[in-house]
Design a protein around this motif. Sequence first.
Motif, PDB file in Angstrom:
ATOM      1  N   ARG A   1      37.581  13.770 -59.282  1.00 10.12           N
ATOM      2  CA  ARG A   1      37.045  13.115 -60.086  1.00 10.12           C
ATOM      3  C   ARG A   1      36.754  14.533 -61.424  1.00 10.12           C
ATOM      4  NH1 ARG A   1      34.057  12.830 -55.365  1.00 10.12           N
ATOM      5  NH2 ARG A   1      32.141  14.669 -56.505  1.00 10.12           N
TER       6      ARG A   1
ATOM      7  N   TYR B   1      34.038  11.096 -63.344  1.00 10.78           N
ATOM      8  CA  TYR B   1      34.200   9.450 -62.821  1.00 10.78           C
ATOM      9  C   TYR B   1      34.268  10.307 -61.237  1.00 10.78           C
ATOM     10  CZ  TYR B   1      34.459   7.435 -67.354  1.00 10.78           C
ATOM     11  OH  TYR B   1      34.710   7.451 -68.677  1.00 10.78           O
ATOM     12  N   SER B   2      33.003   9.419 -61.052  1.00  8.02           N
ATOM     13  CA  SER B   2      32.936   9.099 -58.808  1.00  8.02           C
ATOM     14  C   SER B   2      32.782   7.331 -59.196  1.00  8.02           C
ATOM     15  CB  SER B   2      31.022   9.282 -58.630  1.00  8.02           C
ATOM     16  OG  SER B   2      30.716   9.201 -59.561  1.00  8.02           O
ATOM     17  N   GLY B   3      32.641   6.253 -60.379  1.00  6.05           N
ATOM     18  CA  GLY B   3      32.587   5.052 -60.115  1.00  6.05           C
ATOM     19  C   GLY B   3      33.751   4.397 -61.527  1.00  6.05           C
ATOM     20  N   GLU B   4      33.035   3.774 -61.429  1.00  8.47           N
ATOM     21  CA  GLU B   4      34.005   2.499 -63.085  1.00  8.47           C
ATOM     22  C   GLU B   4      33.005   3.692 -63.904  1.00  8.47           C
ATOM     23  OE1 GLU B   4      36.036   0.369 -64.658  1.00  8.47           O
ATOM     24  OE2 GLU B   4      36.405   0.591 -62.451  1.00  8.47           O
ATOM     25  N   CYS B   5      31.235   3.868 -64.219  1.00  5.22           N
ATOM     26  CA  CYS B   5      30.565   3.771 -64.866  1.00  5.22           C
ATOM     27  C   CYS B   5      29.824   5.091 -64.979  1.00  5.22           C
ATOM     28  CB  CYS B   5      30.171   2.634 -65.423  1.00  5.22           C
ATOM     29  SG  CYS B   5      31.156   1.351 -66.326  1.00  5.22           S
ATOM     30  N   SER B   6      29.707   5.428 -63.841  1.00  2.80           N
ATOM     31  CA  SER B   6      29.026   6.998 -63.525  1.00  2.80           C
ATOM     32  C   SER B   6      29.970   7.815 -63.114  1.00  2.80           C
ATOM     33  CB  SER B   6      28.664   6.627 -61.773  1.00  2.80           C
ATOM     34  OG  SER B   6      29.171   6.537 -61.029  1.00  2.80           O
ATOM     35  N   ILE B   7      29.538   9.529 -63.323  1.00  3.20           N
ATOM     36  CA  ILE B   7      29.715   9.843 -64.066  1.00  3.20           C
ATOM     37  C   ILE B   7      28.839  11.016 -62.536  1.00  3.20           C
ATOM     38  CG2 ILE B   7      29.889  12.538 -64.943  1.00  3.20           C
ATOM     39  CD1 ILE B   7      31.291  11.284 -67.885  1.00  3.20           C
ATOM     40  N   ASP B   8      29.194  12.095 -61.969  1.00  2.00           N
ATOM     41  CA  ASP B   8      28.205  13.005 -60.444  1.00  2.00           C
ATOM     42  C   ASP B   8      28.980  14.477 -61.239  1.00  2.00           C
ATOM     43  OD1 ASP B   8      31.119  12.511 -59.982  1.00  2.00           O
ATOM     44  OD2 ASP B   8      30.643  12.814 -57.838  1.00  2.00           O
TER      45      ASP B   8
END
Length: 400
Positions: A227, A233-240
Amino acid sequence: MNDKHTVADLALFGGPALFDRPRPIGQLAKPDTEHFFELMRGAFEGRRLSNNGPLVQQLEARLADFHAVRHCIAYANAGLALIALMESVAGGRKGSVVIPTFTYTGLPHIVRWAGSEPIFCDVDKDTHTLTAASVANALRDDTLMLLGVHQANSPCPIDELEALGKQHGIPVLYDAVHGLGATYRGKPIGGFGIAEVFSLHATKLLNGFEGGYVTTDNDELAALLRRKRNFGYSGECSIDTLGMNAKLNEIHAASALAALDGLPAIIARNRARLRAYEEAFRDIPGLSWIPYPQEEATNAEFPLLRLSHDWPLSRDTLVALLRAEGALARPYYAPALHLQDNPHHAPLPVAETLSTCIIQMPTGESVSVEDIEHIAALVRFIVLNAPAVRAALAAIEEAK
Protein backbone atom coordinates in the motif's frame (compact mmCIF):
# COMPACT_ATOMS: atom_id res chain seq x y z
CA MET A 1 47.16 -0.47 -23.52
CA ASN A 2 50.22 1.64 -22.73
CA ASP A 3 53.39 0.41 -21.02
CA LYS A 4 54.97 2.54 -18.34
CA HIS A 5 58.74 3.05 -18.43
CA THR A 6 59.19 6.21 -16.33
CA VAL A 7 57.03 8.05 -13.81
CA ALA A 8 56.31 10.64 -16.50
CA ASP A 9 54.43 7.89 -18.37
CA LEU A 10 51.83 7.72 -15.59
CA ALA A 11 48.58 9.40 -16.67
CA LEU A 12 48.41 11.42 -13.44
CA PHE A 13 51.61 13.16 -14.59
CA GLY A 14 50.58 13.65 -18.21
CA GLY A 15 51.27 10.27 -19.79
CA PRO A 16 48.74 8.32 -21.89
CA ALA A 17 46.11 6.41 -19.91
CA LEU A 18 46.46 2.66 -19.59
CA PHE A 19 42.86 2.03 -20.69
CA ASP A 20 41.05 3.61 -23.63
CA ARG A 21 37.71 3.24 -21.85
CA PRO A 22 36.99 3.20 -18.11
CA ARG A 23 37.10 -0.05 -16.13
CA PRO A 24 34.38 0.57 -13.48
CA ILE A 25 33.61 -1.00 -10.11
CA GLY A 26 29.94 -1.80 -10.85
CA GLN A 27 28.64 -5.06 -12.26
CA LEU A 28 26.91 -3.60 -15.37
CA ALA A 29 25.81 -7.09 -16.40
CA LYS A 30 23.65 -7.04 -19.51
CA PRO A 31 20.33 -8.90 -19.29
CA ASP A 32 19.49 -11.48 -21.94
CA THR A 33 18.61 -9.09 -24.78
CA GLU A 34 16.22 -11.34 -26.68
CA HIS A 35 14.33 -12.27 -23.52
CA PHE A 36 14.10 -8.62 -22.47
CA PHE A 37 12.59 -7.48 -25.77
CA GLU A 38 10.26 -10.44 -25.84
CA LEU A 39 8.94 -9.45 -22.41
CA MET A 40 8.64 -5.80 -23.43
CA ARG A 41 6.73 -6.64 -26.62
CA GLY A 42 4.15 -8.33 -24.44
CA ALA A 43 4.01 -5.32 -22.13
CA PHE A 44 3.53 -2.88 -25.01
CA GLU A 45 0.92 -5.07 -26.69
CA GLY A 46 -0.95 -5.35 -23.41
CA ARG A 47 -0.60 -1.58 -22.82
CA ARG A 48 0.42 -2.25 -19.21
CA LEU A 49 3.68 -0.51 -18.31
CA SER A 50 3.24 0.24 -14.60
CA ASN A 51 0.84 -0.04 -11.62
CA ASN A 52 1.73 -3.54 -10.42
CA GLY A 53 1.79 -5.05 -13.89
CA PRO A 54 2.18 -8.74 -14.71
CA LEU A 55 5.97 -8.54 -15.13
CA VAL A 56 6.36 -7.01 -11.67
CA GLN A 57 4.18 -9.72 -10.24
CA GLN A 58 6.18 -12.41 -12.05
CA LEU A 59 9.45 -10.92 -10.80
CA GLU A 60 8.16 -10.78 -7.22
CA ALA A 61 7.09 -14.44 -7.36
CA ARG A 62 10.44 -15.58 -8.72
CA LEU A 63 12.44 -13.56 -6.21
CA ALA A 64 10.31 -14.80 -3.30
CA ASP A 65 11.15 -18.33 -4.44
CA PHE A 66 14.85 -17.43 -4.89
CA HIS A 67 15.07 -16.09 -1.33
CA ALA A 68 12.81 -18.81 0.14
CA VAL A 69 10.35 -16.27 1.62
CA ARG A 70 6.60 -15.76 1.40
CA HIS A 71 6.71 -12.19 0.11
CA CYS A 72 8.75 -10.01 -2.23
CA ILE A 73 7.56 -6.42 -2.65
CA ALA A 74 9.14 -4.57 -5.58
CA TYR A 75 9.95 -0.85 -5.33
CA ALA A 76 11.24 1.81 -7.71
CA ASN A 77 14.61 1.62 -5.95
CA ALA A 78 16.20 0.20 -2.83
CA GLY A 79 16.36 3.60 -1.11
CA LEU A 80 12.59 4.06 -1.28
CA ALA A 81 12.13 0.47 -0.17
CA LEU A 82 14.27 1.08 2.91
CA ILE A 83 12.46 4.32 3.73
CA ALA A 84 9.06 2.65 3.48
CA LEU A 85 10.24 -0.33 5.52
CA MET A 86 11.73 1.74 8.35
CA GLU A 87 8.72 4.06 8.44
CA SER A 88 6.45 1.01 8.63
CA VAL A 89 8.41 -0.57 11.48
CA ALA A 90 8.56 2.73 13.38
CA GLY A 91 4.76 2.96 13.17
CA GLY A 92 4.66 6.69 13.80
CA ARG A 93 7.15 6.65 16.68
CA LYS A 94 10.14 9.01 16.63
CA GLY A 95 13.56 7.78 17.66
CA SER A 96 16.90 6.40 16.57
CA VAL A 97 18.13 3.60 14.33
CA VAL A 98 21.46 1.88 14.93
CA ILE A 99 23.48 1.53 11.70
CA PRO A 100 27.11 0.64 10.95
CA THR A 101 29.42 3.55 10.36
CA PHE A 102 31.38 1.56 7.77
CA THR A 103 28.93 1.38 4.86
CA TYR A 104 27.37 3.29 1.96
CA THR A 105 27.44 7.05 2.40
CA GLY A 106 23.73 7.47 1.61
CA LEU A 107 22.42 5.30 4.45
CA PRO A 108 22.13 8.09 7.08
CA HIS A 109 20.07 10.15 4.61
CA ILE A 110 17.70 7.23 4.10
CA VAL A 111 17.25 6.85 7.86
CA ARG A 112 16.43 10.55 8.17
CA TRP A 113 13.99 10.48 5.24
CA ALA A 114 12.23 7.71 7.17
CA GLY A 115 11.82 10.12 10.11
CA SER A 116 14.47 8.68 12.42
CA GLU A 117 17.96 9.63 13.55
CA PRO A 118 20.97 7.39 12.75
CA ILE A 119 23.16 6.18 15.58
CA PHE A 120 26.55 5.23 14.18
CA CYS A 121 28.10 2.03 15.46
CA ASP A 122 31.54 0.47 15.04
CA VAL A 123 32.04 -2.79 13.14
CA ASP A 124 33.98 -6.02 13.34
CA LYS A 125 37.51 -5.73 11.91
CA ASP A 126 37.16 -8.86 9.74
CA THR A 127 33.50 -9.01 8.66
CA HIS A 128 32.99 -5.19 8.57
CA THR A 129 29.47 -5.68 9.99
CA LEU A 130 27.66 -4.80 13.17
CA THR A 131 28.14 -7.15 16.11
CA ALA A 132 26.06 -7.61 19.24
CA ALA A 133 28.94 -6.25 21.32
CA SER A 134 29.28 -3.07 19.26
CA VAL A 135 25.52 -2.51 19.09
CA ALA A 136 24.96 -3.01 22.83
CA ASN A 137 27.00 0.11 23.57
CA ALA A 138 25.08 2.18 21.01
CA LEU A 139 21.53 1.44 22.16
CA ARG A 140 19.50 4.35 23.53
CA ASP A 141 16.16 4.61 25.25
CA ASP A 142 14.61 5.81 21.98
CA THR A 143 16.16 3.15 19.71
CA LEU A 144 13.45 1.89 17.35
CA MET A 145 15.34 -0.75 15.38
CA LEU A 146 18.71 -2.16 14.36
CA LEU A 147 19.62 -1.90 10.68
CA GLY A 148 22.34 -4.42 9.92
CA VAL A 149 24.15 -4.19 6.58
CA HIS A 150 25.40 -7.38 4.95
CA GLN A 151 28.78 -6.66 3.41
CA ALA A 152 30.02 -8.14 0.15
CA ASN A 153 32.60 -10.19 2.03
CA SER A 154 30.34 -11.30 4.88
CA PRO A 155 26.75 -11.33 6.09
CA CYS A 156 25.95 -9.91 9.51
CA PRO A 157 26.22 -12.23 12.54
CA ILE A 158 22.47 -12.71 12.29
CA ASP A 159 21.95 -15.00 15.27
CA GLU A 160 23.65 -12.70 17.75
CA LEU A 161 22.04 -9.52 16.41
CA GLU A 162 18.56 -11.03 16.54
CA ALA A 163 19.19 -12.41 20.03
CA LEU A 164 20.18 -8.90 21.13
CA GLY A 165 17.11 -7.42 19.44
CA LYS A 166 14.87 -9.93 21.18
CA GLN A 167 16.52 -9.22 24.53
CA HIS A 168 15.78 -5.49 24.21
CA GLY A 169 12.49 -5.76 22.33
CA ILE A 170 13.98 -4.04 19.25
CA PRO A 171 13.24 -5.29 15.71
CA VAL A 172 16.14 -6.14 13.38
CA LEU A 173 16.15 -5.25 9.67
CA TYR A 174 18.82 -5.84 7.06
CA ASP A 175 20.17 -3.82 4.16
CA ALA A 176 21.01 -6.80 1.93
CA VAL A 177 22.03 -4.88 -1.19
CA HIS A 178 25.37 -6.72 -1.21
CA GLY A 179 23.99 -10.02 0.07
CA LEU A 180 22.30 -11.30 -3.08
CA GLY A 181 23.18 -14.94 -3.73
CA ALA A 182 24.84 -15.36 -0.33
CA THR A 183 23.79 -17.68 2.49
CA TYR A 184 23.89 -17.68 6.30
CA ARG A 185 24.03 -21.12 7.94
CA GLY A 186 23.04 -22.53 4.56
CA LYS A 187 19.88 -20.41 4.23
CA PRO A 188 19.58 -17.72 1.52
CA ILE A 189 19.99 -14.15 2.64
CA GLY A 190 16.54 -12.57 2.39
CA GLY A 191 14.60 -14.45 5.04
CA PHE A 192 16.14 -12.99 8.18
CA GLY A 193 14.98 -10.32 10.61
CA ILE A 194 11.65 -8.63 10.06
CA ALA A 195 12.62 -7.93 6.46
CA GLU A 196 15.58 -7.44 4.11
CA VAL A 197 16.09 -4.98 1.25
CA PHE A 198 17.86 -5.60 -2.07
CA SER A 199 18.78 -3.44 -5.08
CA LEU A 200 18.15 -3.89 -8.81
CA HIS A 201 20.44 -1.03 -9.85
CA ALA A 202 22.53 -1.56 -12.99
CA THR A 203 25.73 -1.65 -10.92
CA LYS A 204 24.40 -4.49 -8.75
CA LEU A 205 24.38 -8.23 -9.43
CA LEU A 206 20.79 -8.29 -10.72
CA ASN A 207 20.35 -5.53 -13.32
CA GLY A 208 16.89 -3.97 -13.48
CA PHE A 209 18.38 -0.64 -14.69
CA GLU A 210 16.86 0.68 -11.44
CA GLY A 211 14.69 -0.81 -8.75
CA GLY A 212 14.72 -2.60 -5.43
CA TYR A 213 12.65 -4.97 -3.34
CA VAL A 214 11.82 -6.09 0.18
CA THR A 215 11.71 -9.73 1.26
CA THR A 216 9.76 -10.84 4.33
CA ASP A 217 7.68 -13.64 5.84
CA ASN A 218 5.49 -11.12 7.66
CA ASP A 219 2.09 -11.07 5.92
CA GLU A 220 0.87 -7.85 7.56
CA LEU A 221 4.10 -5.97 6.82
CA ALA A 222 4.07 -7.12 3.19
CA ALA A 223 0.50 -5.86 2.70
CA LEU A 224 1.39 -2.52 4.30
CA LEU A 225 4.47 -2.09 2.08
CA ARG A 226 2.38 -2.78 -1.02
CA ARG A 227 0.00 0.00 0.00
CA LYS A 228 2.79 2.41 0.86
CA ARG A 229 4.40 2.11 -2.59
CA ASN A 230 1.06 3.11 -4.17
CA PHE A 231 0.21 6.34 -2.32
CA GLY A 232 -1.20 4.39 0.64
CA TYR A 233 -4.32 3.22 -1.20
CA SER A 234 -6.27 0.51 0.60
CA GLY A 235 -9.10 0.53 -1.94
CA GLU A 236 -10.25 2.33 -5.05
CA CYS A 237 -10.40 5.73 -3.37
CA SER A 238 -9.44 5.23 0.29
CA ILE A 239 -6.01 5.76 1.87
CA ASP A 240 -5.11 4.22 5.22
CA THR A 241 -1.36 4.88 5.56
CA LEU A 242 1.34 7.35 4.62
CA GLY A 243 2.29 6.46 1.07
CA MET A 244 4.25 7.54 -1.97
CA ASN A 245 4.62 6.68 -5.63
CA ALA A 246 7.39 4.07 -5.42
CA LYS A 247 6.10 1.45 -7.84
CA LEU A 248 8.48 -0.52 -10.04
CA ASN A 249 7.57 -0.25 -13.72
CA GLU A 250 7.36 -3.07 -16.25
CA ILE A 251 10.50 -2.02 -18.15
CA HIS A 252 12.71 -2.41 -15.09
CA ALA A 253 10.94 -5.62 -14.10
CA ALA A 254 11.56 -7.02 -17.59
CA SER A 255 15.26 -6.23 -17.32
CA ALA A 256 15.54 -7.98 -13.95
CA LEU A 257 13.59 -10.99 -15.19
CA ALA A 258 15.81 -11.23 -18.27
CA ALA A 259 18.90 -11.12 -16.03
CA LEU A 260 17.76 -13.47 -13.28
CA ASP A 261 18.61 -16.77 -14.98
CA GLY A 262 22.11 -15.48 -15.68
CA LEU A 263 22.84 -14.65 -12.04
CA PRO A 264 24.82 -17.84 -11.25
CA ALA A 265 27.08 -17.23 -14.27
CA ILE A 266 27.65 -13.60 -13.22
CA ILE A 267 28.70 -14.74 -9.74
CA ALA A 268 30.99 -17.38 -11.27
CA ARG A 269 32.68 -14.71 -13.40
CA ASN A 270 33.08 -12.53 -10.30
CA ARG A 271 34.86 -15.41 -8.59
CA ALA A 272 37.13 -15.83 -11.61
CA ARG A 273 38.01 -12.12 -11.51
CA LEU A 274 38.71 -12.33 -7.77
CA ARG A 275 41.04 -15.32 -8.35
CA ALA A 276 42.74 -13.42 -11.17
CA TYR A 277 43.39 -10.45 -8.88
CA GLU A 278 44.81 -12.71 -6.17
CA GLU A 279 47.12 -14.42 -8.63
CA ALA A 280 48.23 -11.28 -10.47
CA PHE A 281 49.02 -9.38 -7.25
CA ARG A 282 50.65 -12.33 -5.48
CA ASP A 283 54.22 -11.00 -5.71
CA ILE A 284 53.46 -7.35 -4.85
CA PRO A 285 54.55 -6.72 -1.25
CA GLY A 286 52.30 -5.07 1.32
CA LEU A 287 49.03 -5.85 -0.45
CA SER A 288 46.38 -8.43 0.41
CA TRP A 289 42.75 -9.19 -0.44
CA ILE A 290 39.81 -9.11 1.94
CA PRO A 291 38.79 -12.81 2.11
CA TYR A 292 35.36 -14.25 1.45
CA PRO A 293 34.08 -17.05 3.70
CA GLN A 294 34.52 -20.54 2.31
CA GLU A 295 31.80 -22.28 4.31
CA GLU A 296 28.89 -20.29 2.83
CA ALA A 297 27.72 -19.24 -0.62
CA THR A 298 29.07 -15.79 -1.54
CA ASN A 299 28.78 -13.53 -4.57
CA ALA A 300 32.40 -12.27 -4.86
CA GLU A 301 30.91 -8.91 -5.82
CA PHE A 302 33.83 -6.72 -4.70
CA PRO A 303 37.58 -7.35 -5.00
CA LEU A 304 38.78 -5.41 -1.95
CA LEU A 305 42.49 -4.60 -1.87
CA ARG A 306 44.03 -3.89 1.55
CA LEU A 307 47.26 -1.89 1.93
CA SER A 308 49.62 -2.58 4.81
CA HIS A 309 50.27 0.29 7.21
CA ASP A 310 53.82 0.68 5.86
CA TRP A 311 52.97 0.62 2.16
CA PRO A 312 55.15 3.27 0.45
CA LEU A 313 52.25 5.38 -0.84
CA SER A 314 48.95 6.32 0.76
CA ARG A 315 45.75 4.57 -0.18
CA ASP A 316 44.35 7.78 -1.69
CA THR A 317 47.48 8.33 -3.78
CA LEU A 318 47.21 4.84 -5.25
CA VAL A 319 43.51 5.43 -6.00
CA ALA A 320 44.32 8.71 -7.77
CA LEU A 321 47.00 7.00 -9.87
CA LEU A 322 44.66 4.15 -10.83
CA ARG A 323 41.75 6.42 -11.70
CA ALA A 324 43.92 8.59 -13.93
CA GLU A 325 44.73 5.43 -15.92
CA GLY A 326 41.04 4.60 -16.37
CA ALA A 327 40.94 1.92 -13.65
CA LEU A 328 38.13 3.50 -11.62
CA ALA A 329 39.11 2.23 -8.20
CA ARG A 330 37.49 3.85 -5.18
CA PRO A 331 38.40 4.33 -1.51
CA TYR A 332 36.23 1.77 0.29
CA TYR A 333 33.68 3.42 2.61
CA ALA A 334 35.85 6.43 3.31
CA PRO A 335 35.66 8.40 5.44
CA ALA A 336 33.58 6.51 7.99
CA LEU A 337 30.01 7.81 8.18
CA HIS A 338 30.17 9.18 11.72
CA LEU A 339 33.00 11.51 10.69
CA GLN A 340 31.14 12.65 7.58
CA ASP A 341 28.12 13.39 9.74
CA ASN A 342 29.97 14.99 12.65
CA PRO A 343 33.75 15.55 12.65
CA HIS A 344 33.63 15.71 16.46
CA HIS A 345 31.88 12.37 16.89
CA ALA A 346 33.34 10.05 19.52
CA PRO A 347 35.95 7.72 18.00
CA LEU A 348 34.86 4.46 16.38
CA PRO A 349 38.38 3.11 15.92
CA VAL A 350 37.84 -0.06 13.89
CA ALA A 351 35.91 1.68 11.14
CA GLU A 352 38.28 4.65 11.16
CA THR A 353 41.22 2.31 10.55
CA LEU A 354 39.44 0.27 7.89
CA SER A 355 38.42 3.42 6.01
CA THR A 356 42.07 4.38 5.42
CA CYS A 357 43.50 1.18 3.95
CA ILE A 358 41.04 -0.58 1.58
CA ILE A 359 40.47 0.00 -2.13
CA GLN A 360 37.44 -1.22 -4.06
CA MET A 361 38.99 -2.41 -7.31
CA PRO A 362 37.45 -2.47 -10.82
CA THR A 363 35.24 -5.47 -11.49
CA GLY A 364 32.07 -6.51 -13.25
CA GLU A 365 31.33 -7.36 -16.85
CA SER A 366 33.46 -4.49 -18.22
CA VAL A 367 36.66 -5.92 -16.68
CA SER A 368 38.54 -8.88 -18.16
CA VAL A 369 41.25 -11.10 -16.71
CA GLU A 370 43.67 -9.41 -19.13
CA ASP A 371 42.63 -6.01 -17.70
CA ILE A 372 43.40 -7.30 -14.21
CA GLU A 373 46.86 -8.40 -15.29
CA HIS A 374 47.51 -4.93 -16.73
CA ILE A 375 46.32 -3.32 -13.48
CA ALA A 376 48.68 -5.56 -11.50
CA ALA A 377 51.59 -4.62 -13.76
CA LEU A 378 50.71 -0.96 -13.23
CA VAL A 379 50.63 -1.30 -9.43
CA ARG A 380 53.91 -3.25 -9.54
CA PHE A 381 55.47 -0.37 -11.52
CA ILE A 382 54.07 2.19 -9.06
CA VAL A 383 55.46 0.46 -5.96
CA LEU A 384 58.88 0.00 -7.58
CA ASN A 385 58.95 3.72 -8.38
CA ALA A 386 57.29 5.00 -5.21
CA PRO A 387 60.06 7.52 -4.33
CA ALA A 388 59.86 9.07 -7.80
CA VAL A 389 56.04 9.18 -7.55
CA ARG A 390 56.26 11.01 -4.23
CA ALA A 391 58.75 13.49 -5.72
CA ALA A 392 56.50 14.13 -8.73
CA LEU A 393 53.51 14.73 -6.45
CA ALA A 394 55.57 17.12 -4.28
CA ALA A 395 56.64 19.05 -7.38
CA ILE A 396 52.99 19.47 -8.40
CA GLU A 397 52.13 20.80 -4.92
CA GLU A 398 55.02 23.24 -4.99
CA ALA A 399 53.94 24.55 -8.37
CA LYS A 400 50.43 25.42 -7.15
